[in-house]
Design an enzyme around this catalytic site. Structure first.
Site, short mmCIF file in Angstrom:
data_model
loop_
_atom_site.label_atom_id
_atom_site.label_comp_id
_atom_site.label_asym_id
_atom_site.label_seq_id
_atom_site.Cartn_x
_atom_site.Cartn_y
_atom_site.Cartn_z
N LYS A 64 0.85 -1.22 0.36
CA LYS A 64 -0.18 -0.06 0.19
C LYS A 64 1.03 1.37 0.29
O LYS A 64 2.05 1.29 0.47
CB LYS A 64 -0.87 0.21 1.20
CG LYS A 64 -0.09 -0.35 2.33
CD LYS A 64 -1.10 -0.34 3.18
CE LYS A 64 0.02 -0.41 4.64
NZ LYS A 64 -1.65 -1.30 6.36
N ASP A 87 12.81 23.35 -3.08
CA ASP A 87 13.72 22.62 -4.24
C ASP A 87 15.33 22.09 -3.46
O ASP A 87 16.03 21.53 -4.31
CB ASP A 87 13.71 23.48 -5.25
CG ASP A 87 12.04 23.35 -5.48
OD1 ASP A 87 11.46 22.83 -5.22
OD2 ASP A 87 12.43 25.10 -5.79
N ARG A 129 1.21 -10.40 7.98
CA ARG A 129 1.64 -9.07 6.83
C ARG A 129 1.87 -8.85 7.40
O ARG A 129 1.89 -7.23 7.14
CB ARG A 129 -0.73 -9.48 6.97
CG ARG A 129 -0.84 -9.58 6.99
CD ARG A 129 -2.62 -8.58 6.85
NE ARG A 129 -2.45 -8.21 8.23
CZ ARG A 129 -3.61 -8.25 8.72
NH1 ARG A 129 -4.28 -9.29 8.67
NH2 ARG A 129 -3.46 -7.98 10.30
N HIS A 153 -6.93 -6.81 13.71
CA HIS A 153 -5.19 -6.58 13.26
C HIS A 153 -4.99 -6.67 14.80
O HIS A 153 -6.19 -5.75 14.93
CB HIS A 153 -5.76 -5.64 12.44
CG HIS A 153 -3.86 -4.09 12.11
ND1 HIS A 153 -3.23 -4.91 11.36
CD2 HIS A 153 -3.95 -2.69 12.51
CE1 HIS A 153 -2.45 -3.77 10.63
NE2 HIS A 153 -2.90 -3.04 11.28
N TYR A 167 16.28 31.31 3.87
CA TYR A 167 15.25 32.11 4.04
C TYR A 167 15.72 32.12 5.71
O TYR A 167 15.71 31.18 6.41
CB TYR A 167 13.95 31.35 3.77
CG TYR A 167 13.52 31.17 2.86
CD1 TYR A 167 13.61 31.87 1.32
CD2 TYR A 167 13.45 29.66 1.58
CE1 TYR A 167 12.97 32.40 0.51
CE2 TYR A 167 12.86 30.32 0.40
CZ TYR A 167 13.01 31.08 -0.32
OH TYR A 167 12.46 31.07 -1.29
N CYS A 225 14.40 24.57 1.88
CA CYS A 225 13.84 25.13 0.99
C CYS A 225 12.84 24.67 -0.39
O CYS A 225 12.95 22.87 0.28
CB CYS A 225 14.28 25.66 0.12
SG CYS A 225 16.02 27.22 0.85
N ARG A 279 -11.21 -0.14 14.55
CA ARG A 279 -10.91 1.14 13.02
C ARG A 279 -11.93 0.21 12.23
O ARG A 279 -12.51 1.22 12.33
CB ARG A 279 -9.51 0.60 13.01
CG ARG A 279 -8.85 1.58 11.88
CD ARG A 279 -7.18 2.14 10.87
NE ARG A 279 -7.00 0.41 10.90
CZ ARG A 279 -5.31 0.29 10.43
NH1 ARG A 279 -4.93 0.67 10.81
NH2 ARG A 279 -4.90 -0.85 9.91
C1 LIG Z 1 -0.28 -1.68 6.98
C2 LIG Z 1 -0.70 -3.00 7.76
C3 LIG Z 1 0.16 -3.84 8.03
C4 LIG Z 1 1.65 -3.66 7.53
O1 LIG Z 1 1.75 -3.30 8.69
P1 LIG Z 1 3.16 -2.90 9.36
O2 LIG Z 1 3.53 -2.26 11.03
O3 LIG Z 1 4.28 -2.11 7.71
O4 LIG Z 1 3.95 -4.48 9.03
C5 LIG Z 1 -0.98 -5.01 7.99
N1 LIG Z 1 -1.94 -5.74 8.34
C6 LIG Z 1 -2.71 -4.25 7.92
C7 LIG Z 1 -4.39 -4.84 8.20
C8 LIG Z 1 -2.69 -3.24 7.92
O5 LIG Z 1 -3.40 -1.69 7.62
#
Ligand SMILES: *Cc1c(COP(=O)(O)O)cnc(C)c1O
Length: 376
Positions: free
Chosen positions: A35, A316, A223, A164, A267, A314, A135
């Protein structure tokens, strides 16, 4: 080629995947979160390298990110981690993204669209249980009912069940306890789904924190995101596994000048030379995603030496004090901003900015070309 580039070391990515695979065991599936353009590294090339290294699944956050991978010719299973809008269901089905589903509306909406499109084999979904992240996802006690509902839909297939973890990257006893409680709730939900006569499919919970600290969260698939890219999810966990940063942010000196004691640069005149010195101009700034809060607060690597960023960054460009011996540096010399030893890492930069390495690599924006390097 532009002076400023993000070098993406595919070898390091593949090495990190091997390290993760050794950790979770060969029997488990690995899903690579790509992602946010693979945390800023470039989604399609990173996804392809992950698949070459044996990762079985990919995960994206948005439908557009999934479409981008399909357009790049990737046909591996892709998990969609954030809930789509109703007008995106059609794309979800046609790109064969497997969304996380946490309520009946989404399941029913996907059924409607999949039926209308006459999608062959229907659409795969993963039931998302909210065990304490707060969430997305259904409450654990409603998981079995939702699973039964999904199982009743002719064009929607329950391919997995997921949750999660909110504090899986923390060593604090209260957070370890909270994670154990999340895992307990998740196991209850999965058991209830089985008792209801529905096959939960691929059960998964662990992101990087879970991979590092909670073996009980590994289930059928992991994951890990940030670990792929070479970083621990929390500085306290750095070094637990031998991960290598995948992104090296580099630039080159495009201008060098002598500055006298008492003269100011950039700046706002926030920096005045304390003595005669040599100042280099580097064509990278906040317009590339180099945070302006690093002004007078960061060091880059030039010819093996840490050199302070002086004056305001800055849009750039920014300025680096090469010191009295700076005369030894020449125009077009390479400068490492982060990600290659002995330069700072994205984790070091994150600590200075009170954030996490995720945000650092994500924020290196489109203007910076990604240059993919892989040893033959
Ligand atoms: C982003 C995400 C992950 C990966 O998380 P990390 O902390 O980068 O390992 C795994 N599961 C879900 C649902 C996420 O949104």
């Amino acid at each position: 080629m532009r002076a400023t580039q993000a070098i993406i070391r595919i070898d390091n990515l593949k090495r990190n995947i091997r390290v993760i695979r050794e950790r979770v065991g060969k029997g488990r599936l690995i899903c690579a979160p790509v992602k946010a353009d693979a945390y800023g590294h470039g989604a399609a090339p990173v996804a392809k390298a992950c698949l070459e290294a044996g990762v079985q699944r990919l995960a994206v956050a948005t439908v557009d990110e999934g479409a981008e991978l399909r357009a790049a010719g990737i046909d591996a299973p892709i998990l969609l981690l954030s809930f789509p809008m109703p007008d995106e269901y059609e794309a979800v089905v046609s790109y064969e993204l497997a969304p996380l589903v946490g309520d009946r509306e989404l399941a029913a909406g996907l059924e409607r669209v999949a039926a209308a499109l006459n999608a062959a084999g229907g659409i795969a979904v993963h039931l998302k249980v909210d065990t304490g992240m707060g969430r997305i996802g259904c409450p654990p006690e409603e998981a079995a009912k939702l699973a039964r509902f999904i199982a009743s839909l002719p064009h929607v297939r329950l391919e997995g069940v997921a949750t999660h973890l909110a504090v899986s990257d923390s060593l604090k006893p209260e957070n370890i306890q909270y994670t154990h409680e999340q895992i307990r709730r998740f196991v209850c939900a999965v058991d209830a789904i089985k008792k209801a006569g529905v096959d939960p499919g691929v059960v998964h919970a662990a992101a990087s924190g879970g991979v590092l600290l909670h073996e009980r969260a590994w289930f059928d698939m992991a994951r890990p995101g940030v670990m792929l890219y070479g970083y621990a999810p929390d500085p306290a966990l750095a070094g637990l596994l031998p991960l290598e940063p995948v992104m090296e942010l580099v630039s080159h000196i495009v201008y060098i000048k002598q500055v006298r004691k008492g003269e100011s640069v950039s700046y706002g005149r926030t920096w005045t030379a304390p003595c005669d010195t040599t100042i280099a101009t580097i064509p990278i700034g906040y317009g590339d995603g180099l945070n302006r809060l690093l002004s007078n607060n960061y060091s880059v690597l030039v010819k093996g030496k840490q050199r302070p960023v002086v004056g305001r960054i800055c849009m750039d460009q920014c300025l680096v004090d090469l010191g009295k011996d700076g005369a030894a540096c020449e125009k077009f010399e390479k400068v490492t901003i982060f990600g290659a030893k002995p330069a700072f890492t994205a984790a070091d930069m994150a600590e200075i900015l009170h954030t996490i390495p995720y945000e650092i690599t994500c924020n290196i924006n489109k203007r910076v070309p990604r240059v993919f390097e892989e040893a033959m």
